[in-house]
Scaffold this motif. Structure first.
Motif, PDB file in Angstrom:
ATOM      1  N   SER A   1      -6.509   4.562   3.049  1.00 49.44           N
ATOM      2  CA  SER A   1      -6.654   3.392   3.917  1.00 49.44           C
ATOM      3  C   SER A   1      -5.853   3.566   5.201  1.00 49.44           C
TER       4      SER A   1
ATOM      5  N   TYR B   1       0.809  -1.219   0.000  1.00 50.03           N
ATOM      6  CA  TYR B   1       0.000   0.000   0.000  1.00 50.03           C
ATOM      7  C   TYR B   1       0.845   1.274   0.000  1.00 50.03           C
TER       8      TYR B   1
ATOM      9  N   LYS C   1     -10.390   0.626   4.647  1.00 47.23           N
ATOM     10  CA  LYS C   1     -10.391   1.479   3.464  1.00 47.23           C
ATOM     11  C   LYS C   1     -11.515   2.509   3.565  1.00 47.23           C
TER      12      LYS C   1
END
Length: 368
Positions: A33, A23, A178
């Protein structure tokens, strides 16, 4: 070295597809997120326990009751009789979840690799606005059990195959929150990359969308996804050159956001392709690239498939996804350690709270 249908699978390869592992690299082209890692063993035990029990203190419901004194006494008696029921409480995790909800408005949860998409029957759209919603969606899902059991998470890894008695050690558990937003399923696509070659793109939702079949739209989508992959992903994924990524395109279909990365593995749904077909595409692309004399053929055009009619063999019409996981609501024990009646009362209180809020709005109150 000759290619195979699937690349060699190792534990380290699978670990690279955990949300927290990729991520940060792609946060600028992914939904906002929050990753909570590590989760302690007590939370893992809670997720593994039988029954759907909402941890104490996780509901965002006013502390008041419409019960009479007589009804309250009866309820206390029931609680005493259910004293053997396991109780859970995660105040620190509750606070972290509430912080994320405050930041994003609402969240969509997942664990290391897997989201509880099959729990949408109990929480429509998986829009979580309280810690209890997050826990309910995870506990109501069969899918997330994959992330709890190391033998499932690392199934097929070469370490397992080399020793029949090998059992993988537990991995660190993480909770991903998220930012929730409504999704137009017609703009979701799955992309297959092997040896850093974008082989194929598939419509992700198995329904017929007339807009995808409009003149020129398919070519625009193919160009946008290919351009996005070249600019943002190619050569940058930390897990190597074999992967599957899911992308959500913008309304004008000119760009997109990465929803997830998945292992190039038989457990990842190949949707409108088969992995044998993808292997044939890999062989053809490899031959094409070996004989290419132009830079424009560094990556041959990907094959793009969509549901092109209502009669398409893969079209499912309006059948709900994961409907096999939908069970009668009264089959669950959903509560703070008690029975379904307690859970029903909690939801009744929440509905009353919503009604009060609507009444305030109608009389001029602001919705913050």
């Amino acid at each position: 070295m000759a290619q195979t249908v699937f690349p060699p699978i190792s534990r380290s390869y699978i670990e690279n597809f955990q949300y927290s592992f990729w991520y940060k690299q792609f946060s600028h082209v992914s939904p906002k997120s929050t990753v909570i890692r590590p989760l302690d063993d007590s939370f893992r035990s809670y997720l593994e326990a039988n029954g759907v029990i909402i941890p104490e203190g996780s509901e965002d419901i006013p502390v008041y009751s419409t019960l009479s004194d007589h009804e309250s006494s009866e309820d206390e008696g029931k609680q005493a009789s259910n004293s053997r029921t396991e109780r859970y409480s995660f105040p620190q995790l509750d606070e972290q979840i509430r912080d994320a909800i405050k930041r994003y408005g609402a969240v969509f949860p997942k664990l290391n690799w897997t989201s509880p998409k099959d729990a949408a029957w109990v929480l429509p759209s998986l829009k979580c606005t309280a810690p209890a919603d997050v826990y309910l969606s995870l506990k109501s899902s069969d899918f997330v059990s994959h992330d709890l059991d190391a033998s499932l998470a690392f199934e097929g890894c070469k370490e397992n195959i080399s020793s029949p008695t090998y059992y993988p050690t537990p991995h660190v558990l993480e909770l991903v929150l998220k930012k929730w937003y409504p999704i137009d399923r017609g703009r979701e696509f799955r992309c297959f990359v092997r040896s850093e070659i974008l082989l194929a793109i598939s419509q992700r939702d198995p329904n017929y969308y007339p807009s995808l079949n409009e003149l020129g739209t398919k070519e625009n989508i193919l160009q946008s996804i290919t351009r996005f992959w070249v600019q943002h992903i190619r050569g940058k994924f930390p897990g190597g050159s074999d992967y599957v990524f899911d992308i959500y395109l913008t309304r004008d279909l000119s760009s997109g956001h990465i929803l997830d990365f998945n292992p190039y593995h038989q457990k990842t749904d190949s949707l409108l392709f088969t992995y044998d077909e993808l292997y044939q595409l890999l062989e053809s692309a490899t031959v094409c690239m070996a004989s290419a004399t132009s830079e424009s053929l560094v990556n041959p055009p990907a094959i793009f498939r969509i549901i092109d009619s209502h009669s398409h063999p893969n079209a499912t019409g309006s059948v709900p996804s994961n409907q096999h996981n939908s069970v009668p609501f009264d089959a669950l024990q959903v509560s703070t350690g008690n029975d379904i009646a307690t859970f029903a009362r909690l939801w009744e209180e929440r509905l009353k709270q919503n009604l009060h809020a609507e009444s305030d709005d109608e009389s001029g109150g602001e919705n913050n």
